[in-house]
Design an enzyme around this catalytic site. Structure first.
Site, PDB file in Angstrom:
ATOM      1  N   GLY A 109       5.456   2.357   7.541  1.00  0.00           N
ATOM      2  CA  GLY A 109       5.049   2.257   6.149  1.00  0.00           C
ATOM      3  C   GLY A 109       3.558   1.994   6.070  1.00  0.00           C
ATOM      4  N   GLU A 123       5.718  -3.664   2.168  1.00  0.00           N
ATOM      5  CA  GLU A 123       4.654  -2.827   1.580  1.00  0.00           C
ATOM      6  C   GLU A 123       4.344  -3.225   0.138  1.00  0.00           C
ATOM      7  OE1 GLU A 123       2.990  -1.135   3.609  1.00  0.00           O
ATOM      8  OE2 GLU A 123       4.421  -1.097   5.254  1.00  0.00           O
TER       9      GLU A 123
HETATM   10 ZN    ZN Z   1       1.652  -4.268   6.615  1.00  0.00          ZN
END
Ligand code: ZN
Length: 187
Positions: free
Chosen positions: A46, A143
């Site tokens: 991510g 995230e």
């Molecule tokens: Zn990170």
């Protein structure tokens, strides 16, 4: 297209809350493509926009590449979350050893809700709401935290954080020299 430079721990942009993306523009489209490329190049699962110095609420994710050597670099599996909002979390939480492209070499166990419900827009600006569990739920929470200026080390207990303090201090000091290489050509 280019591989973007990933900001390293100590850069204040990593601790700054991001603003919403107002609409899809060619610049946002290019950012999405470059963030995908950067994430795959770094073998991450991510990447959030502030990690490449863009303070907007946007993240990309691909958890399918985990552990499958031959399956890397398949941008068709890239998932895009614009203005993501976690609207529900389970009471149950679970531990997982997290790492971060912006905090190289540091790993620690973090407890987070096991399941979440998330509302977001995709790369075509279509709105979705869906439930996620296991690794996707984990990565999404990590995230989305980035979009609020929160790093996984901020979620650790004082004692766990103390154990990492030396490593974090070193990163803060050395961040100018250990960044991932910047692609120069192509733009
Ligand atoms: Zn990170």
């Amino acid at each position: 297209m280019a591989i973007l430079r990933v900001l390293i721990y100590g850069d204040e942009r990593l601790q700054t809350p991001c603003r919403a993306v107002e609409k899809l523009t060619p610049e946002i489209g290019q950012l999405i493509a470059e963030m995908g490329e950067t994430m795959y190049a770094a073998s991450g699962v991510g990447l959030a926009a502030p990690q490449v110095g863009v303070l907007q609420r946007l993240l990309v994710l691909d958890v399918d590449q985990v552990g499958e050597d031959g399956e890397k670099n398949k941008p068709d599996r890239l998932r895009v979350f614009i203005n993501p909002q976690i609207v529900w979390t389970s009471d149950e939480d679970s531990p997982f050893v997290e790492a971060c492209l912006s905090i190289p070499g540091v790993e620690a166990e973090v407890y987070r809700p096991t399941r979440i419900r998330i509302r977001y827009r995709d790369e075509r600006w279509e709105e979705h709401e869906e439930e996620a569990d296991s690794l996707p739920a984990r990565v999404l929470q990590h995230e989305v935290d980035h979009l609020d200026g929160i790093l996984f080390v901020d979620r650790l207990s004082f004692i766990k954080r103390q154990a990492l303090a030396g490593q974090l201090r070193r990163l803060r000091k050395e961040r100018e020299t250990i960044c991932v290489p910047v692609a120069s050509a192509g733009k």
